[in-house]
Motif scaffolding. Structure first.
Motif, short mmCIF file in Angstrom:
data_model
loop_
_atom_site.label_atom_id
_atom_site.label_comp_id
_atom_site.label_asym_id
_atom_site.label_seq_id
_atom_site.Cartn_x
_atom_site.Cartn_y
_atom_site.Cartn_z
N MET A 1 11.32 58.71 -5.72
CA MET A 1 11.45 59.88 -6.03
C MET A 1 11.86 60.75 -4.87
N ASN A 2 12.66 61.66 -5.04
CA ASN A 2 13.28 62.44 -4.20
C ASN A 2 13.34 63.94 -4.47
N ILE A 3 12.54 64.80 -3.69
CA ILE A 3 12.63 66.40 -4.04
C ILE A 3 13.26 66.76 -2.82
N ARG A 4 14.51 67.35 -3.09
CA ARG A 4 14.97 68.20 -2.06
C ARG A 4 14.78 69.58 -2.06
N LEU A 5 14.14 70.12 -1.02
CA LEU A 5 13.81 71.73 -1.23
C LEU A 5 14.84 72.36 -0.25
N ASP A 6 14.83 73.62 -0.67
CA ASP A 6 15.67 74.81 0.23
C ASP A 6 14.89 74.96 1.42
N PRO A 7 15.74 75.07 2.41
CA PRO A 7 14.62 75.62 3.64
C PRO A 7 13.92 76.75 3.64
N ARG A 8 14.69 77.71 2.90
CA ARG A 8 14.08 78.83 2.72
C ARG A 8 12.71 78.74 2.04
N THR A 9 12.48 77.88 0.93
CA THR A 9 11.39 77.36 0.20
C THR A 9 10.28 77.09 1.13
N LYS A 10 10.70 76.10 2.03
CA LYS A 10 9.95 75.41 3.01
C LYS A 10 9.35 76.65 4.06
N LEU A 11 10.24 77.39 4.66
CA LEU A 11 9.62 78.57 5.32
C LEU A 11 8.95 79.60 4.90
N TYR A 12 8.89 79.63 3.53
CA TYR A 12 8.15 80.52 2.64
C TYR A 12 6.61 79.66 2.52
N MET A 13 6.67 78.38 2.62
CA MET A 13 5.22 77.67 2.34
C MET A 13 4.72 77.66 3.67
N ILE A 14 5.38 77.75 4.70
CA ILE A 14 4.69 77.93 6.17
C ILE A 14 4.05 79.08 6.30
N LEU A 15 4.87 80.17 5.87
CA LEU A 15 4.31 81.76 5.66
C LEU A 15 3.04 81.75 5.05
N VAL A 16 3.23 81.34 3.76
CA VAL A 16 2.07 81.54 3.11
C VAL A 16 0.72 80.63 3.43
N VAL A 17 1.09 79.39 3.75
CA VAL A 17 -0.12 78.51 4.26
C VAL A 17 -0.86 79.03 5.62
N SER A 18 -0.10 79.58 6.64
CA SER A 18 -0.60 80.15 7.76
C SER A 18 -1.16 81.37 7.49
N ALA A 19 -0.83 82.30 6.33
CA ALA A 19 -1.59 83.44 6.08
C ALA A 19 -2.73 83.14 5.53
#
Lengths: 233, 204
Positions: A1-19
């Protein structure tokens, strides 16, 4: 399985998780939200076939959670328990953010990251420096390991017991190699046309896929639930 | 030397080389911060001692960084990056304004000395060290709710009480002064280390 995510999604993930990590969880519901959003990067790491590091993170996190919930409480005193509290605290508190950051660093190619930042109109200076920071953590680790090996070969283990020497023996060689790596990096970057006057095009085409949209909305919902239940109910 | 030529033409503008330098030294500084912060979990007094530890341990990379700073903006960008990294690693956004403002002020001070004056560099490094205090801001500003949060999150009451004995709105001013003093002291130590190792090797 290979999920390619957009870097913007990843940055948003970081933002939400750290908040979410910053607002500490107080009720079972908040804990479950937090654990669920921690599981997302773990699942994504498994999809990337990084089993060993995933397993390490997962085992560490579960151990910390179990210890926190079953054995530690407000009344726990004593040296071992306070040490344990410290370690479990740091792990339960910071591991979600760290694992997300680790996932993002490991799976985002620098060109994708730079072009995502360009699309969000972040100034060049911050984009390039941040890209270098991201790329550099693994390099520092590698360099540090080789310094340690070299010290072992010479038979120096802790720097002769002196703290100043301990720091000096590690810091100075590390800085030497980092400075020269930096020179190589800038040479390579300039060759590739970074810092030119024209707007650069990118090989990496960024588009939000279905997986991106699901994750974006999922994380938004998680953050909303967390804030509402913590502060308004 | 093409590089020298570029410098004379675009003296004010930051180039790719500068951004990469900033990135590298920010990464190193963060690793230093992280290693020191881990000690904070041993005992709360170590949390307060961070304002001594980080400037002293981080002084060598900082002074090496200062030898590479020639233009306005590099120290500012470094402080912005530190603010971003502190947020991402869960230290909160409350300290970000302090981090960035102290970065800009440190940059201005170093600029007034033309990035060459050693006295200005000492002061600038001291001011820049204020970013360490931003780590304490969640503790100070939201003391009551933060204490409750920590206890609910599994910290023992003993840990919390001793943490707040060392870090509260009364001692924060002292911590700022300690940061400043240790930043200045660190600059002297760092300068000596840079001179001992790097100038001899011809890197600076």
């Amino acid at each position: 399985m290979n999920i390619r995510l957009d870097p913007r999604t990843k940055l948003y993930m970081i933002l939400v998780v750290s908040a979410v990590v910053m607002m500490s969880a107080t009720t079972p519901l908040l804990w479950s939200v937090r654990i669920i959003i921690t599981l997302v990067p773990i699942v994504l790491l498994i999809a990337e076939k990084r089993y060993a590091s995933t397993f390490r993170f997962f085992a560490l996190y579960i151990t910390a959670l179990v210890l926190t919930f079953c054995f530690l409480s407000e009344e726990s005193t004593g040296i071992i328990q306070s040490l344990l509290t410290g370690y479990c605290g740091i792990i339960a508190q910071f591991l979600p953010a760290m694992i997300t950051a680790w996932y993002v660093i490991r799976t985002t190619k620098i060109d994708e990251f730079v072009s995502a930042m360009q699309k969000m109109h972040i100034p060049d200076g911050i984009t390039i420096s941040l890209a270098v920071v991201m790329r550099f953590f693994p390099t520092i680790k590698e360099e540090y390991c080789s310094i340690r090996d070299a010290m072992k070969m010479r038979g120096i283990t802790l720097g002769g017991g002196s703290i100043v020497k301990m720091i000096e023996y590690r810091m100075i060689p590390l800085l030497f190699s980092c400075v020269s790596i930096g020179d190589e990096l800038s040479a390579a970057a300039i060759t590739k046309g970074l810092g030119g006057k024209v707007k650069r095009t990118s090989v990496a085409v960024l588009r939000l896929s279905a997986a991106d949209i699901i994750l974006l909305s999922g994380f938004t919902a998680a953050a909303a639930v967390f804030v509402i239940f913590k502060y308004f109910i | 030397m093409a590089d020298k030529k570029e410098h004379t033409i675009e003296k004010k503008k930051l180039g790719v080389r500068d951004f990469i330098t900033v990135g590298i030294f920010t990464a190193i500084l963060f690793v230093v911060e992280f290693a020191c912060a881990l000690l904070g979990y041993l005992h709360p007094i170590m949390v307060a001692a961070l304002s001594v530890l980080i400037p002293i341990v981080g002084c060598i990379p900082m002074m090496l960084f200062y030898t590479k700073v020639e233009k306005f903006g590099m120290i500012t960008i470094m402080s912005i990056l530190m603010a971003i990294i502190l947020f991402v690693t869960g230290m909160g956004y409350l300290g970000a304004p302090i981090t960035i403002i102290s970065g800009v002020v440190a940059d201005l001070i170093a600029k007034s000395g033309g990035y060459k004056s050693f006295k200005k560099t000492i002061l600038s490094n001291g001011i820049f060290s204020f970013w360490i205090c931003s780590n304490y801001f969640p503790v100070v500003v939201t003391a009551d709710s933060y204490r409750k949060d920590l206890i609910d999150a599994g910290y023992s009451a003993e840990y919390c009480d001793s943490l707040f004995a060392f870090v509260n709105y009364k001692t924060i001013a002292v911590l700022f002064i300690v940061c400043l003093a240790c930043g200045c002291l660190g600059a002297l130590i760092g300068k000596a280390a840079v001179k001992k190792h790097f100038e001899k090797a011809g890197i600076v």
